[in-house]
Design a protein around this motif. Structure first.
Motif, PDB file in Angstrom:
ATOM      1  N   VAL A  11     -62.889  78.718 -28.107  1.00 17.36           N
ATOM      2  CA  VAL A  11     -63.756  78.970 -28.795  1.00 17.36           C
ATOM      3  C   VAL A  11     -64.725  80.004 -28.548  1.00 17.36           C
ATOM      4  O   VAL A  11     -65.206  79.848 -27.452  1.00 17.36           O
ATOM      5  CB  VAL A  11     -64.034  77.842 -29.855  1.00 17.36           C
ATOM      6  N   GLN A  12     -64.927  80.402 -29.142  1.00 15.83           N
ATOM      7  CA  GLN A  12     -66.137  81.444 -28.813  1.00 15.83           C
ATOM      8  C   GLN A  12     -67.542  80.944 -29.273  1.00 15.83           C
ATOM      9  O   GLN A  12     -68.032  79.682 -30.185  1.00 15.83           O
ATOM     10  CB  GLN A  12     -66.315  82.593 -30.131  1.00 15.83           C
ATOM     11  N   ALA A  13     -69.348  81.135 -28.443  1.00 19.99           N
ATOM     12  CA  ALA A  13     -69.813  81.011 -28.907  1.00 19.99           C
ATOM     13  C   ALA A  13     -70.683  80.777 -29.559  1.00 19.99           C
ATOM     14  O   ALA A  13     -70.249  81.543 -30.884  1.00 19.99           O
ATOM     15  CB  ALA A  13     -71.229  81.567 -27.376  1.00 19.99           C
ATOM     16  N   GLY A  14     -71.066  79.768 -30.578  1.00 18.29           N
ATOM     17  CA  GLY A  14     -71.867  79.317 -31.563  1.00 18.29           C
ATOM     18  C   GLY A  14     -70.582  78.384 -32.682  1.00 18.29           C
ATOM     19  O   GLY A  14     -71.504  78.156 -33.948  1.00 18.29           O
ATOM     20  N   GLY A  15     -69.399  78.610 -32.110  1.00 15.55           N
ATOM     21  CA  GLY A  15     -68.496  77.995 -32.148  1.00 15.55           C
ATOM     22  C   GLY A  15     -68.546  76.403 -32.510  1.00 15.55           C
ATOM     23  O   GLY A  15     -69.547  75.608 -32.111  1.00 15.55           O
ATOM     24  N   SER A  16     -67.996  75.841 -32.584  1.00 18.79           N
ATOM     25  CA  SER A  16     -67.714  74.201 -32.533  1.00 18.79           C
ATOM     26  C   SER A  16     -66.047  73.454 -32.543  1.00 18.79           C
ATOM     27  O   SER A  16     -64.475  74.375 -32.939  1.00 18.79           O
ATOM     28  CB  SER A  16     -67.868  73.166 -34.621  1.00 18.79           C
ATOM     29  N   LEU A  17     -66.047  71.930 -32.088  1.00 15.27           N
ATOM     30  CA  LEU A  17     -65.041  72.242 -31.668  1.00 15.27           C
ATOM     31  C   LEU A  17     -65.041  70.378 -32.351  1.00 15.27           C
ATOM     32  O   LEU A  17     -66.241  70.164 -31.806  1.00 15.27           O
ATOM     33  CB  LEU A  17     -64.281  71.863 -30.502  1.00 15.27           C
ATOM     34  N   ARG A  18     -63.937  69.457 -32.907  1.00 14.08           N
ATOM     35  CA  ARG A  18     -63.953  68.249 -32.531  1.00 14.08           C
ATOM     36  C   ARG A  18     -63.118  67.253 -31.641  1.00 14.08           C
ATOM     37  O   ARG A  18     -61.996  68.042 -31.997  1.00 14.08           O
ATOM     38  CB  ARG A  18     -63.563  67.549 -33.679  1.00 14.08           C
ATOM     39  N   LEU A  19     -63.766  66.759 -30.941  1.00 15.48           N
ATOM     40  CA  LEU A  19     -62.124  66.102 -29.452  1.00 15.48           C
ATOM     41  C   LEU A  19     -62.356  64.924 -29.887  1.00 15.48           C
ATOM     42  O   LEU A  19     -63.299  64.147 -31.007  1.00 15.48           O
ATOM     43  CB  LEU A  19     -63.224  66.204 -28.124  1.00 15.48           C
ATOM     44  N   THR A  20     -60.654  64.071 -30.240  1.00 17.60           N
ATOM     45  CA  THR A  20     -60.608  62.830 -30.125  1.00 17.60           C
ATOM     46  C   THR A  20     -59.786  61.838 -29.254  1.00 17.60           C
ATOM     47  O   THR A  20     -59.167  62.765 -28.138  1.00 17.60           O
ATOM     48  CB  THR A  20     -59.111  62.782 -31.613  1.00 17.60           C
ATOM     49  N   CYS A  21     -60.101  60.489 -28.763  1.00 13.08           N
ATOM     50  CA  CYS A  21     -60.314  60.354 -27.922  1.00 13.08           C
ATOM     51  C   CYS A  21     -59.451  58.765 -28.812  1.00 13.08           C
ATOM     52  O   CYS A  21     -59.672  58.012 -28.983  1.00 13.08           O
ATOM     53  CB  CYS A  21     -60.849  59.654 -27.020  1.00 13.08           C
ATOM     54  N   ALA A  22     -57.924  59.051 -28.527  1.00 11.51           N
ATOM     55  CA  ALA A  22     -56.883  57.670 -29.264  1.00 11.51           C
ATOM     56  C   ALA A  22     -56.822  56.296 -28.112  1.00 11.51           C
ATOM     57  O   ALA A  22     -56.300  57.158 -26.872  1.00 11.51           O
ATOM     58  CB  ALA A  22     -56.370  58.069 -30.172  1.00 11.51           C
ATOM     59  N   SER A  23     -56.974  55.077 -28.334  1.00  8.65           N
ATOM     60  CA  SER A  23     -56.208  54.133 -27.148  1.00  8.65           C
ATOM     61  C   SER A  23     -54.479  53.905 -27.857  1.00  8.65           C
ATOM     62  O   SER A  23     -54.696  53.551 -29.334  1.00  8.65           O
ATOM     63  CB  SER A  23     -57.839  53.422 -26.745  1.00  8.65           C
ATOM     64  N   SER A  24     -54.365  53.414 -27.078  1.00  5.08           N
ATOM     65  CA  SER A  24     -52.578  53.493 -26.886  1.00  5.08           C
ATOM     66  C   SER A  24     -52.813  50.979 -27.318  1.00  5.08           C
ATOM     67  O   SER A  24     -52.153  50.972 -27.734  1.00  5.08           O
ATOM     68  CB  SER A  24     -51.864  53.198 -26.173  1.00  5.08           C
ATOM     69  N   GLY A  25     -53.892  51.016 -26.959  1.00  8.50           N
ATOM     70  CA  GLY A  25     -54.153  49.098 -27.266  1.00  8.50           C
ATOM     71  C   GLY A  25     -55.491  49.030 -27.990  1.00  8.50           C
ATOM     72  O   GLY A  25     -56.073  50.422 -28.419  1.00  8.50           O
ATOM     73  N   SER A  26     -55.969  48.797 -28.159  1.00  8.63           N
ATOM     74  CA  SER A  26     -57.042  48.217 -28.684  1.00  8.63           C
ATOM     75  C   SER A  26     -58.159  48.345 -27.880  1.00  8.63           C
ATOM     76  O   SER A  26     -58.168  47.743 -26.579  1.00  8.63           O
ATOM     77  CB  SER A  26     -57.209  46.134 -29.140  1.00  8.63           C
ATOM     78  N   ILE A  27     -59.237  49.039 -28.807  1.00 11.09           N
ATOM     79  CA  ILE A  27     -60.723  49.329 -28.363  1.00 11.09           C
ATOM     80  C   ILE A  27     -61.502  48.449 -28.490  1.00 11.09           C
ATOM     81  O   ILE A  27     -61.985  47.781 -29.236  1.00 11.09           O
ATOM     82  CB  ILE A  27     -61.050  50.681 -28.222  1.00 11.09           C
ATOM     83  N   LEU A  28     -61.497  46.862 -27.421  1.00 14.46           N
ATOM     84  CA  LEU A  28     -62.576  46.262 -28.099  1.00 14.46           C
ATOM     85  C   LEU A  28     -64.261  46.236 -28.695  1.00 14.46           C
ATOM     86  O   LEU A  28     -64.493  47.531 -27.612  1.00 14.46           O
ATOM     87  CB  LEU A  28     -63.141  45.109 -26.680  1.00 14.46           C
ATOM     88  N   ILE A  29     -64.561  45.839 -29.803  1.00 15.73           N
ATOM     89  CA  ILE A  29     -65.372  46.666 -30.079  1.00 15.73           C
ATOM     90  C   ILE A  29     -66.551  46.648 -29.104  1.00 15.73           C
ATOM     91  O   ILE A  29     -67.757  47.140 -29.558  1.00 15.73           O
ATOM     92  CB  ILE A  29     -66.054  45.481 -31.502  1.00 15.73           C
ATOM     93  N   ALA A  30     -66.708  45.174 -28.115  1.00 15.55           N
ATOM     94  CA  ALA A  30     -67.792  45.240 -27.165  1.00 15.55           C
ATOM     95  C   ALA A  30     -67.419  46.334 -25.806  1.00 15.55           C
ATOM     96  O   ALA A  30     -69.058  46.370 -25.202  1.00 15.55           O
ATOM     97  CB  ALA A  30     -67.424  44.155 -26.594  1.00 15.55           C
ATOM     98  N   ASN A  31     -66.333  47.444 -25.672  1.00 15.86           N
ATOM     99  CA  ASN A  31     -66.528  48.289 -24.911  1.00 15.86           C
ATOM    100  C   ASN A  31     -68.112  49.142 -25.495  1.00 15.86           C
ATOM    101  O   ASN A  31     -68.028  49.545 -26.568  1.00 15.86           O
ATOM    102  CB  ASN A  31     -65.362  49.029 -24.957  1.00 15.86           C
ATOM    103  N   ARG A  32     -68.276  50.195 -24.471  1.00 16.19           N
ATOM    104  CA  ARG A  32     -68.543  51.131 -24.417  1.00 16.19           C
ATOM    105  C   ARG A  32     -67.811  52.273 -23.654  1.00 16.19           C
ATOM    106  O   ARG A  32     -67.078  52.074 -23.165  1.00 16.19           O
ATOM    107  CB  ARG A  32     -69.915  50.984 -22.910  1.00 16.19           C
ATOM    108  N   LEU A  33     -68.174  52.994 -25.025  1.00 21.62           N
ATOM    109  CA  LEU A  33     -67.343  54.575 -24.881  1.00 21.62           C
ATOM    110  C   LEU A  33     -68.127  55.690 -24.736  1.00 21.62           C
ATOM    111  O   LEU A  33     -69.143  55.267 -24.602  1.00 21.62           O
ATOM    112  CB  LEU A  33     -66.413  54.375 -26.433  1.00 21.62           C
ATOM    113  N   ALA A  34     -67.154  56.535 -24.090  1.00 24.56           N
ATOM    114  CA  ALA A  34     -68.454  58.030 -23.729  1.00 24.56           C
ATOM    115  C   ALA A  34     -67.251  59.057 -23.335  1.00 24.56           C
ATOM    116  O   ALA A  34     -66.015  58.939 -23.180  1.00 24.56           O
ATOM    117  CB  ALA A  34     -68.909  57.630 -22.312  1.00 24.56           C
ATOM    118  N   TRP A  35     -68.087  59.813 -23.575  1.00 27.48           N
ATOM    119  CA  TRP A  35     -67.417  61.878 -23.212  1.00 27.48           C
ATOM    120  C   TRP A  35     -67.854  62.328 -21.990  1.00 27.48           C
ATOM    121  O   TRP A  35     -69.158  62.221 -21.530  1.00 27.48           O
ATOM    122  CB  TRP A  35     -67.104  62.429 -24.169  1.00 27.48           C
ATOM    123  N   TYR A  36     -67.424  61.965 -20.881  1.00 28.58           N
ATOM    124  CA  TYR A  36     -67.484  62.767 -19.527  1.00 28.58           C
ATOM    125  C   TYR A  36     -67.196  64.457 -19.985  1.00 28.58           C
ATOM    126  O   TYR A  36     -66.506  64.516 -19.759  1.00 28.58           O
ATOM    127  CB  TYR A  36     -67.651  62.390 -18.811  1.00 28.58           C
TER     128      TYR A  36
END
Length: 115
Positions: A11-36
């Motif tokens: 993408v060019q500078a100034g543009g936008s992207l949307r990253l998606t992370c899907a789990s094959s299993g259930s992500i427990l509500i108690a889990n902390r989720l993050a992007w690195y």
């Protein structure tokens, strides 16, 4: 839990992207989720995190430009990235930390921002 990240690209500078992370299993509500991210020659750094209560933290350099969100019913976490800069170029990884401190990583998706 297996995580699958997608949405990276060029993408060019100034543009936008949307990253998606899907789990094959259930992500427990108690889990902390993050992007690195890891840029070439640099250490992996925490970009954004969201815990079970909805508490969000951002890396200072992305605050105001990136938005992390989670959709527990779909076992998915998102990273909306706006006003992208060349220094945002990196491989982005999603991460899940359970309440029993079990770590799960996605495979990474490459984001390249051209100037």
């Amino acid at each position: 839990v297996q995580l699958q990240a997608s949405g990276g690209g060029l993408v060019q500078a100034g543009g936008s992207l949307r990253l998606t992370c899907a789990s094959s299993g259930s992500i427990l509500i108690a889990n902390r989720l993050a992007w690195y991210r890891q840029a070439p020659g640099k250490q992996r750094e925490l970009v954004a995190s969201i815990d079970s209560r909805g508490t969000i933290n951002y890396l200072n350099s992305v605050r105001g430009r990136f938005i992390i969100s989670r959709e527990n019913a779909k076992n998915t976490v998102y990273l909306e990235m706006n006003s992208l800069k060349p220094e945002d170029t990196a491989v982005y990884y999603c991460h899940s930390l359970s309440s029993s401190y079990v770590n799960s990583w996605g495979q990474g998706t490459l984001v390249t921002v051209s100037s």
